[in-house]
Design a protein around this motif. Sequence first.
Motif, PDB file in Angstrom:
ATOM      1  N   UNK A 144      40.784  33.696  48.966  1.00 37.42           N
ATOM      2  CA  UNK A 144      40.030  33.443  47.711  1.00 37.42           C
ATOM      3  C   UNK A 144      40.702  34.026  46.472  1.00 37.42           C
ATOM      4  N   UNK A 145      41.255  35.235  46.587  1.00 38.39           N
ATOM      5  CA  UNK A 145      41.902  35.865  45.427  1.00 38.39           C
ATOM      6  C   UNK A 145      43.116  35.053  44.978  1.00 38.39           C
ATOM      7  N   UNK A 146      43.920  34.598  45.939  1.00 40.79           N
ATOM      8  CA  UNK A 146      45.124  33.824  45.600  1.00 40.79           C
ATOM      9  C   UNK A 146      44.754  32.478  44.971  1.00 40.79           C
ATOM     10  N   UNK A 147      43.712  31.841  45.510  1.00 45.76           N
ATOM     11  CA  UNK A 147      43.292  30.558  44.945  1.00 45.76           C
ATOM     12  C   UNK A 147      42.747  30.728  43.532  1.00 45.76           C
ATOM     13  N   UNK A 148      41.979  31.779  43.310  1.00 44.98           N
ATOM     14  CA  UNK A 148      41.474  32.035  41.959  1.00 44.98           C
ATOM     15  C   UNK A 148      42.632  32.209  40.976  1.00 44.98           C
ATOM     16  N   UNK A 149      43.598  33.024  41.352  1.00 42.62           N
ATOM     17  CA  UNK A 149      44.740  33.291  40.467  1.00 42.62           C
ATOM     18  C   UNK A 149      45.583  32.036  40.250  1.00 42.62           C
ATOM     19  N   UNK A 452      33.831  34.558  46.140  1.00 42.69           N
ATOM     20  CA  UNK A 452      34.221  34.890  47.510  1.00 42.69           C
ATOM     21  C   UNK A 452      35.097  36.135  47.543  1.00 42.69           C
ATOM     22  N   UNK A 453      36.007  36.226  46.572  1.00 46.74           N
ATOM     23  CA  UNK A 453      36.881  37.403  46.499  1.00 46.74           C
ATOM     24  C   UNK A 453      36.066  38.663  46.248  1.00 46.74           C
ATOM     25  N   UNK A 454      35.044  38.555  45.383  1.00 47.18           N
ATOM     26  CA  UNK A 454      34.207  39.718  45.094  1.00 47.18           C
ATOM     27  C   UNK A 454      33.357  40.119  46.303  1.00 47.18           C
ATOM     28  N   UNK A 455      32.945  39.137  47.104  1.00 45.47           N
ATOM     29  CA  UNK A 455      32.202  39.453  48.328  1.00 45.47           C
ATOM     30  C   UNK A 455      33.097  40.218  49.300  1.00 45.47           C
ATOM     31  N   UNK A 456      34.349  39.744  49.450  1.00 45.29           N
ATOM     32  CA  UNK A 456      35.284  40.408  50.356  1.00 45.29           C
ATOM     33  C   UNK A 456      35.607  41.827  49.901  1.00 45.29           C
ATOM     34  N   UNK A 457      35.650  42.032  48.574  1.00 45.42           N
ATOM     35  CA  UNK A 457      36.027  43.350  48.033  1.00 45.42           C
ATOM     36  C   UNK A 457      34.813  44.208  47.695  1.00 45.42           C
ATOM     37  N   UNK A 458      33.611  43.688  48.011  1.00 39.42           N
ATOM     38  CA  UNK A 458      32.368  44.388  47.679  1.00 39.42           C
ATOM     39  C   UNK A 458      32.250  44.660  46.185  1.00 39.42           C
ATOM     40  N   UNK A 460      34.671  44.764  43.834  1.00 45.04           N
ATOM     41  CA  UNK A 460      35.751  45.501  43.178  1.00 45.04           C
ATOM     42  C   UNK A 460      36.767  44.514  42.580  1.00 45.04           C
ATOM     43  N   UNK A 461      36.823  44.403  41.217  1.00 45.50           N
ATOM     44  CA  UNK A 461      37.765  43.457  40.590  1.00 45.50           C
ATOM     45  C   UNK A 461      39.229  43.797  40.865  1.00 45.50           C
ATOM     46  N   UNK A 462      39.502  45.056  41.190  1.00 42.21           N
ATOM     47  CA  UNK A 462      40.883  45.466  41.452  1.00 42.21           C
ATOM     48  C   UNK A 462      41.461  44.734  42.660  1.00 42.21           C
ATOM     49  N   UNK A 463      40.600  44.143  43.467  1.00 41.93           N
ATOM     50  CA  UNK A 463      41.055  43.394  44.647  1.00 41.93           C
ATOM     51  C   UNK A 463      42.000  42.258  44.259  1.00 41.93           C
ATOM     52  N   UNK A 464      41.781  41.694  43.057  1.00 34.89           N
ATOM     53  CA  UNK A 464      42.606  40.574  42.603  1.00 34.89           C
ATOM     54  C   UNK A 464      44.055  40.981  42.363  1.00 34.89           C
ATOM     55  N   UNK A 465      44.259  42.259  42.025  1.00 37.84           N
ATOM     56  CA  UNK A 465      45.629  42.710  41.747  1.00 37.84           C
ATOM     57  C   UNK A 465      46.206  43.555  42.875  1.00 37.84           C
ATOM     58  N   UNK A 466      45.386  43.884  43.871  1.00 41.83           N
ATOM     59  CA  UNK A 466      45.935  44.615  45.017  1.00 41.83           C
ATOM     60  C   UNK A 466      46.511  43.666  46.062  1.00 41.83           C
ATOM     61  N   UNK A 467      46.151  42.385  45.963  1.00 40.64           N
ATOM     62  CA  UNK A 467      46.771  41.386  46.833  1.00 40.64           C
ATOM     63  C   UNK A 467      48.090  40.939  46.184  1.00 40.64           C
TER      64      UNK A 467
END
Length: 501
Positions: A144-149, A452-458, A460-467
Motif C-alpha cells: 500500500x505504501x509503494x502504491x500510494x507513493x 491501508x498503509x496507515x492500518x498496517x503502521x497503526x 504512523x505516517x513515518x511508515x511511508x518513508x521507512x519503506x
Amino acid sequence: MDLLGHLLLGLQVAISPNNLLFCFIGALLGTLVGVLPGIGPAATVALLLPITFTMAPETSLIMLAGIYYGAQYGGSTTAILINLPGEASSAVTAIDGYQMARQGRAGAALGIAAIGSFIAGSVATLVIAWFAEPMTTVALKFGPAEYFSLILLGLVASIALAHGSVLKALAMIVFGMLLGLVGTDVNSGQLRYTFGVGELADGLGIVAIAVGVFGVAEIFRNLEDEQEREIGVKTVSGLMPSAADLRASAAPIARGTVIGSVLGVLPGGGALLASFASYAVEKKLAKDPSRFGKGAIEGVAGPESANNAGAQTSFIPMLTLGLPANAVMALMVGAMTIQGIAPGPSVITDKPELFWGLIVSMWLGNLMLVLLNLPLIGIWVRLLSVPYYILFPGIIAFSAIGVYSVASNVFDLYTLAAFGLVGYLFVKLGFELTPLLLGFVLGPMMETYLRRAMVLSRGDPAYLITQPLSAALLAATAGLLCLLLLPSVTRKRSEVFIEED
C-alpha cells in the motif's frame, strides 16, 4: 508459459469473430473521430462505455483500444488535407503535411503517415508484450505504501507534462481528487460531500464527467470558433510513396518509434510529447533544416510514428499497475472496473485471455487501419466539408443518450450539463482538463492505499518513508515538484502556452 505461448493465447482470443468485428468497429470509429475535429477519443470512449456493459470484458477493451489508436491515425488526415489536426498529437504533422498537400503530394503524405503509424504501432505492441510481464512481476511486490507513493508521483508527473501554469494544473488535479471523494466512505459508511443530495450517495459518474468536460465543452468551444473549412485537396491520388520518399522516411520512422515507445508511458500526454520531440529531433539531425515547414516528408514520418507508438505504450502502466497515463486510459480503467475487474498487476495472472487478447488485437487493429483508411480517403474528404453546426446536435443527443443509459438516472444528465459548462469555462480560463480526470480516477485509489498503509503502521505516517521503495518514490515526487516550481521553468511553460494559443 513463455512469451510465444502468451501471444498464441492472445491470438486465439483476438481472432474470434466477435472480437475481430469489434476491433474493426473500434478502429473505424477511432479514425472517424480523429478525422472530425472537435470530438476526440476521450469523449468517444466515454460515450461508448455504456454500450460495453453487455460485452465480454476482452471485447469491450479491444473496441475501446481501437478507438484510441485509430484516432491517432485519423487525426493526421485533417492535419494534412486542411491544416486542422483532428487530434492534438497530430498538430506537428500539419506543419509539413499540409505543405506537401499544397504541393500536390497529399497522397504521399497520407501514405507515409499510414506506413509510419503501422510500423510504430506494431513495434510498440511488441514492446508492451515484452515488458508487461516483468513490470507486472515487480508490481506484485508493491505494498500500500509503494502504491500510494507511485500514484502521487504519477499525478505530479502529469502536472509536469501539462501545458501552461503549474498552479492551474495542480488545481485541476486537486479538484478532480475532491470530486472523486463524493459519495459514501467505504470504511465508515458515512456520506461525504453529498450536501443532502441522495443521488450522490454512489458518487459522481465517470461517464457523465468525462463526456461533459471532453465532449460537451469541446462542442461549445468549436461552435465559438466555427469557421468555413477550406479543403484545398478534393481528390487524393498516388497514395504509395516513391522509393525516394521511403528512403528518406526510414530513419525518421525508426527514431519516432523509439521516442514514442519511451515517452508514451509518461502520465499526462506521452503521445503528444512524443510527436513534438520527434519533430525537434528530425529537424536537428537534418542536413538542411530549412526544408522543415516547407513540405519535408521527414516532418510527417517521424511525428506520426512517434504519436502512434506513444498511444500504444500508454497501455503499459494501465495494464501492469492499474495507473492511467492519460484521459483515455483513465476511462479504460473505468471500463475494467465496471466489468468487475480490478486494474493492476493481478490482471495478467487472473485474466490472461483479456491481457494478451488486447495486446494481440493491437497488431490486428493497426493492420486494419492501413487496409481500411487509405481506400476511404475520399469519404473522409467529403465528411470534412460537413459544417460543424450540422454535426453538433447529433453529438449532443448521442452524449445525453449514452450518459442516461448508464443508470437510467436523470440526475446524470444534469451532471453532464453542469460539467459541460464547467469544462468550457476551464478551457476559456486556460486550464487543462486531462489532470482533472486523472485526479478523479486516481484520487480514490490513492486514498484507499494511504488508509491501508496507515492500518498496517497503526497510524504512523513515518511508515511511508521507512519503506525504501516508497521513500525513493516520494523523494522523486518532491524533487520533481521543486523543479516545476522554479521561476525559470514556470516562466518557460507560460511562454510555450502563449505561443501554442
